[in-house]
Write a protein that holds these residues in place. Structure first.
Motif, short mmCIF file in Angstrom:
data_model
loop_
_atom_site.label_atom_id
_atom_site.label_comp_id
_atom_site.label_asym_id
_atom_site.label_seq_id
_atom_site.Cartn_x
_atom_site.Cartn_y
_atom_site.Cartn_z
N VAL A 21 -135.16 -8.96 -65.83
CA VAL A 21 -135.13 -10.39 -65.55
C VAL A 21 -135.68 -11.09 -66.79
CG1 VAL A 21 -136.15 -12.19 -64.10
CG2 VAL A 21 -135.47 -10.02 -63.09
N CYS A 22 -135.16 -12.25 -67.11
CA CYS A 22 -135.67 -13.00 -68.25
C CYS A 22 -137.15 -13.32 -68.03
CB CYS A 22 -134.87 -14.28 -68.46
SG CYS A 22 -135.53 -15.30 -69.80
N PRO A 23 -138.04 -12.93 -68.95
CA PRO A 23 -139.46 -13.22 -68.78
C PRO A 23 -139.80 -14.71 -68.86
CG PRO A 23 -139.12 -11.53 -70.44
CD PRO A 23 -137.78 -12.09 -70.11
N LYS A 24 -138.94 -15.50 -69.49
CA LYS A 24 -139.21 -16.92 -69.66
C LYS A 24 -138.78 -17.74 -68.45
CE LYS A 24 -138.50 -20.73 -72.88
NZ LYS A 24 -137.83 -21.14 -74.13
N CYS A 25 -137.51 -17.61 -68.06
CA CYS A 25 -136.99 -18.47 -66.98
C CYS A 25 -136.87 -17.74 -65.64
CB CYS A 25 -135.64 -19.07 -67.38
SG CYS A 25 -134.28 -17.89 -67.45
N LYS A 26 -137.08 -16.44 -65.65
CA LYS A 26 -137.07 -15.59 -64.45
C LYS A 26 -135.69 -15.44 -63.81
CE LYS A 26 -141.53 -15.31 -64.85
NZ LYS A 26 -141.91 -14.79 -66.12
N ASN A 27 -134.64 -15.87 -64.49
CA ASN A 27 -133.29 -15.70 -63.97
C ASN A 27 -132.87 -14.24 -64.03
OD1 ASN A 27 -132.47 -18.23 -63.09
ND2 ASN A 27 -131.81 -18.86 -65.11
N LYS A 28 -132.17 -13.81 -63.03
CA LYS A 28 -131.62 -12.47 -63.00
C LYS A 28 -130.23 -12.50 -63.62
CE LYS A 28 -134.10 -11.34 -58.81
NZ LYS A 28 -134.02 -11.06 -57.39
N CYS A 46 -131.25 -14.70 -73.58
CA CYS A 46 -130.99 -15.20 -72.23
C CYS A 46 -129.96 -16.31 -72.38
CB CYS A 46 -132.26 -15.74 -71.58
SG CYS A 46 -131.95 -16.52 -69.97
#
Length: 149
Positions: A21-28, A46
Motif C-alpha cells: 500500500v502506498c505509505p503516503k496516501c494509503k491507497n491500495k 504512486c
C-alpha cells in the motif's frame, strides 16, 4: 539483453507494486513500477499521490535476516541528492533460493549519509570505465527497517 540482476530487480519491483500500500496516501493498488530502465534513485511511483521510492532486491539464504550491505547504483546521482537533502524511501526485497520472500521498508527520514558508501570506480579497461557505484551499509541501521511482508 536483460541481466539476471535486472530480472531480480524487476521481480522485487513487481512484488512491491502487487503487495504494498502506498505509505503516503494509503491507497491500495496505486504503487506502480516506473518502468524506465536506469531511472536514477527511484523505481516505484504512486499513480495517485506521486510518492517515489527506491527498491533493492537481493538473493539471500534467510529472508528474516537483513544483510549487512547491499549494492546500490550510481554514486554521483545519489551523492548529489544527499547533498541537496533528498533521500528516497527504500524498499528492501529479500528472496531465498526457494523464492520465499520478505519486504522491508526504510523511510527517507531515517536515512543518513553514513549508510551510503562509494565503491571504487571501474578501471580504465572496463566497458563502463570510470563509473562508480555505491553500497548501502545496513549493519548499523537494521532496526530502523519495518518488515511489511
Amino acid at each position: 539483453m536483460t541481466t539476471n540482476y535486472q530480472k531480480l530487480g524487476e521481480q522485487g519491483e513487481k512484488l512491491i507494486a502487487k503487495k504494498c500500500v502506498c505509505p503516503k496516501c494509503k491507497n491500495k493498488k496505486t504503487l506502480k513500477r516506473l518502468g524506465i530502465k536506469n531511472f536514477k534513485c527511484a523505481d516505484i511511483i504512486c499513480d495517485f499521490c506521486g510518492y517515489l521510492a527506491q527498491v533493492k532486491t537481493s538473493r539471500v539464504t534467510n529472508v528474516n535476516n537483513i544483510p549487512n550491505t547491499i549494492l546500490g547504483a550510481a554514486w554521483k546521482p545519489q551523492l548529489e541528492r544527499m547533498n541537496s537533502g533528498i533521500f528516497f524511501p527504500l524498499y528492501l526485497v529479500l528472496i531465498d533460493s526457494k523464492n520465499k520472500n520478505a519486504i522491508y521498508y526504510l523511510s527517507a527520514d531515517l536515512q543518513t549519509k553514513d549508510m551510503f558508501k562509494p565503491r571504487k570506480p571501474l578501471s580504465s579497461s572496463a566497458r563502463r570505465a570510470g563509473w562508480q557505484g555505491f553500497i548501502y551499509k545496513l549493519d548499523d541501521i537494521k532496526e530502523r527497517f519495518i518488515k511489511i511482508l
